[in-house]
Design a protein around this motif. Structure first.
Motif, PDB file in Angstrom:
ATOM      1  N   LYS A   2       0.841  -1.199   0.000  1.00 37.04           N
ATOM      2  CA  LYS A   2       0.000   0.000   0.000  1.00 37.04           C
ATOM      3  C   LYS A   2       0.876   1.249   0.000  1.00 37.04           C
ATOM      4  CE  LYS A   2      -3.302  -0.108   3.086  1.00 37.04           C
ATOM      5  NZ  LYS A   2      -4.115   0.088   4.294  1.00 37.04           N
ATOM      6  N   TYR A   3       0.441   2.276  -0.747  1.00 33.19           N
ATOM      7  CA  TYR A   3       1.134   3.567  -0.781  1.00 33.19           C
ATOM      8  C   TYR A   3       0.064   4.648  -0.655  1.00 33.19           C
ATOM      9  CZ  TYR A   3       4.361   7.237  -2.266  1.00 33.19           C
ATOM     10  OH  TYR A   3       5.144   8.363  -2.314  1.00 33.19           O
ATOM     11  N   ILE A   4       0.246   5.562   0.297  1.00 35.48           N
ATOM     12  CA  ILE A   4      -0.746   6.613   0.567  1.00 35.48           C
ATOM     13  C   ILE A   4      -0.089   7.978   0.412  1.00 35.48           C
ATOM     14  CG2 ILE A   4      -2.284   7.611   2.306  1.00 35.48           C
ATOM     15  CD1 ILE A   4      -2.412   4.774   3.574  1.00 35.48           C
ATOM     16  N   PHE A   5      -0.809   8.895  -0.236  1.00 32.66           N
ATOM     17  CA  PHE A   5      -0.328  10.264  -0.343  1.00 32.66           C
ATOM     18  C   PHE A   5      -1.520  11.210  -0.372  1.00 32.66           C
ATOM     19  CE2 PHE A   5      -0.762   8.709  -4.636  1.00 32.66           C
ATOM     20  CZ  PHE A   5      -1.281   9.772  -5.354  1.00 32.66           C
ATOM     21  N   LYS A   6      -1.242  12.507  -0.304  1.00 29.96           N
ATOM     22  CA  LYS A   6      -2.295  13.525  -0.265  1.00 29.96           C
ATOM     23  C   LYS A   6      -2.189  14.458  -1.471  1.00 29.96           C
ATOM     24  CE  LYS A   6      -3.554  12.821   4.134  1.00 29.96           C
ATOM     25  NZ  LYS A   6      -4.693  12.628   4.820  1.00 29.96           N
ATOM     26  N   MET A  52       6.861  -1.827  -5.304  1.00 32.62           N
ATOM     27  CA  MET A  52       5.526  -1.589  -5.844  1.00 32.62           C
ATOM     28  C   MET A  52       5.600  -1.411  -7.363  1.00 32.62           C
ATOM     29  SD  MET A  52       2.638   1.209  -4.768  1.00 32.62           S
ATOM     30  CE  MET A  52       1.690   0.185  -3.651  1.00 32.62           C
ATOM     31  N   LYS A  53       6.597  -0.675  -7.832  1.00 30.37           N
ATOM     32  CA  LYS A  53       6.768  -0.492  -9.277  1.00 30.37           C
ATOM     33  C   LYS A  53       6.943  -1.838  -9.974  1.00 30.37           C
ATOM     34  CE  LYS A  53       8.712   4.171  -9.372  1.00 30.37           C
ATOM     35  NZ  LYS A  53       9.803   5.010  -9.854  1.00 30.37           N
ATOM     36  N   ASP A  54       7.742  -2.721  -9.373  1.00 31.08           N
ATOM     37  CA  ASP A  54       7.947  -4.054  -9.962  1.00 31.08           C
ATOM     38  C   ASP A  54       6.623  -4.795 -10.080  1.00 31.08           C
ATOM     39  OD1 ASP A  54      10.654  -3.587 -10.166  1.00 31.08           O
ATOM     40  OD2 ASP A  54      11.177  -4.746  -8.368  1.00 31.08           O
ATOM     41  N   ALA A  55       5.790  -4.717  -9.055  1.00 32.50           N
ATOM     42  CA  ALA A  55       4.490  -5.397  -9.077  1.00 32.50           C
ATOM     43  C   ALA A  55       3.571  -4.782 -10.135  1.00 32.50           C
ATOM     44  CB  ALA A  55       3.843  -5.336  -7.693  1.00 32.50           C
ATOM     45  N   LEU A 130      -7.561  15.557  -0.586  1.00 35.21           N
ATOM     46  CA  LEU A 130      -7.794  14.248  -1.209  1.00 35.21           C
ATOM     47  C   LEU A 130      -6.726  13.284  -0.701  1.00 35.21           C
ATOM     48  CD1 LEU A 130      -9.163  12.415  -3.366  1.00 35.21           C
ATOM     49  CD2 LEU A 130      -7.477  13.324  -5.001  1.00 35.21           C
ATOM     50  N   LYS A 131      -7.184  12.185  -0.106  1.00 38.03           N
ATOM     51  CA  LYS A 131      -6.276  11.099   0.295  1.00 38.03           C
ATOM     52  C   LYS A 131      -6.329  10.050  -0.810  1.00 38.03           C
ATOM     53  CE  LYS A 131      -5.731   7.454   3.748  1.00 38.03           C
ATOM     54  NZ  LYS A 131      -6.384   6.823   4.915  1.00 38.03           N
ATOM     55  N   VAL A 132      -5.154   9.688  -1.330  1.00 33.47           N
ATOM     56  CA  VAL A 132      -5.066   8.687  -2.389  1.00 33.47           C
ATOM     57  C   VAL A 132      -4.329   7.487  -1.853  1.00 33.47           C
ATOM     58  CG1 VAL A 132      -4.264   8.197  -4.729  1.00 33.47           C
ATOM     59  CG2 VAL A 132      -4.976  10.529  -4.131  1.00 33.47           C
ATOM     60  N   THR A 133      -4.948   6.312  -1.954  1.00 35.31           N
ATOM     61  CA  THR A 133      -4.319   5.063  -1.539  1.00 35.31           C
ATOM     62  C   THR A 133      -4.194   4.161  -2.755  1.00 35.31           C
ATOM     63  OG1 THR A 133      -5.367   5.235   0.650  1.00 35.31           O
ATOM     64  CG2 THR A 133      -4.471   3.076   0.037  1.00 35.31           C
ATOM     65  N   ILE A 134      -2.980   3.694  -3.010  1.00 41.19           N
ATOM     66  CA  ILE A 134      -2.740   2.728  -4.071  1.00 41.19           C
ATOM     67  C   ILE A 134      -2.462   1.396  -3.385  1.00 41.19           C
ATOM     68  CG2 ILE A 134      -1.274   2.061  -6.017  1.00 41.19           C
ATOM     69  CD1 ILE A 134      -0.519   5.079  -6.217  1.00 41.19           C
ATOM     70  N   LYS A 135      -3.279   0.393  -3.715  1.00 45.42           N
ATOM     71  CA  LYS A 135      -3.116  -0.934  -3.113  1.00 45.42           C
ATOM     72  C   LYS A 135      -2.894  -1.962  -4.219  1.00 45.42           C
ATOM     73  CE  LYS A 135      -6.625  -1.976  -0.623  1.00 45.42           C
ATOM     74  NZ  LYS A 135      -7.697  -2.249   0.346  1.00 45.42           N
TER      75      LYS A 135
END
Length: 136
Positions: A2-6, A52-55, A130-135
């Motif tokens: 998981k990666y979270i940013f605003k 994460m980039k590899d995935a 805005l909270k953005v979560t990449i899973k």
């Protein structure tokens, strides 16, 4: 993983684009940017962790992007691709198509800007965080 940013909304958010949505580090946007849903992001594709980039570079990887404001949220599901460079310095674009470029986070997304939760879009138009979560 998981990666979270605003990021922030902007009064020019229209969320009318039918094939993409974008979050950018740019601070301003105009009405022509109808795919942009967040500005002033504190992350871009180049900031994603290497693992994460590899995935994401695997075409079988399902990617979930969760967009949240204080009053609403939405989830978009798409896929990775070996063609993704994931190195753009300011932009992150999710696409319905198979098109890839340095700005692309995922392809074959199930939603574009026009499909997002209307309550989320209203919050973004009023400049809410805005909270953005990449899973993965």
């Amino acid at each position: 993983m998981k990666y979270i940013f605003k990021a922030k909304g902007h009064d020019n958010v229209t969320s009318k684009h039918r094939s993409t949505f974008e979050v950018t580090q740019d601070r301003e946007m105009n009405l022509a940017g109808d795919c942009i849903v967040g500005v002033s992001s504190n992350a871009s594709l180049k900031d994603l962790p290497p693992q994460m980039k590899d995935a994401i570079r695997d075409e079988n990887t399902e990617i979930h992007v969760i967009l949240e404001t204080e009053n609403a949220s939405d989830e978009i599901i798409g896929y990775g691709s070996p063609s993704l460079t994931l190195d753009h310095p300011t932009d992150m674009v999710c696409r319905r198509s198979d098109y890839t470029c340095s700005r692309t986070l995922m392809i074959r997304a199930d939603k574009a800007a026009v499909d997002l939760n209307p309550d989320l879009v209203e919050d973004l138009k009023s400049g809410k965080t805005l909270k953005v979560t990449i899973k993965i």
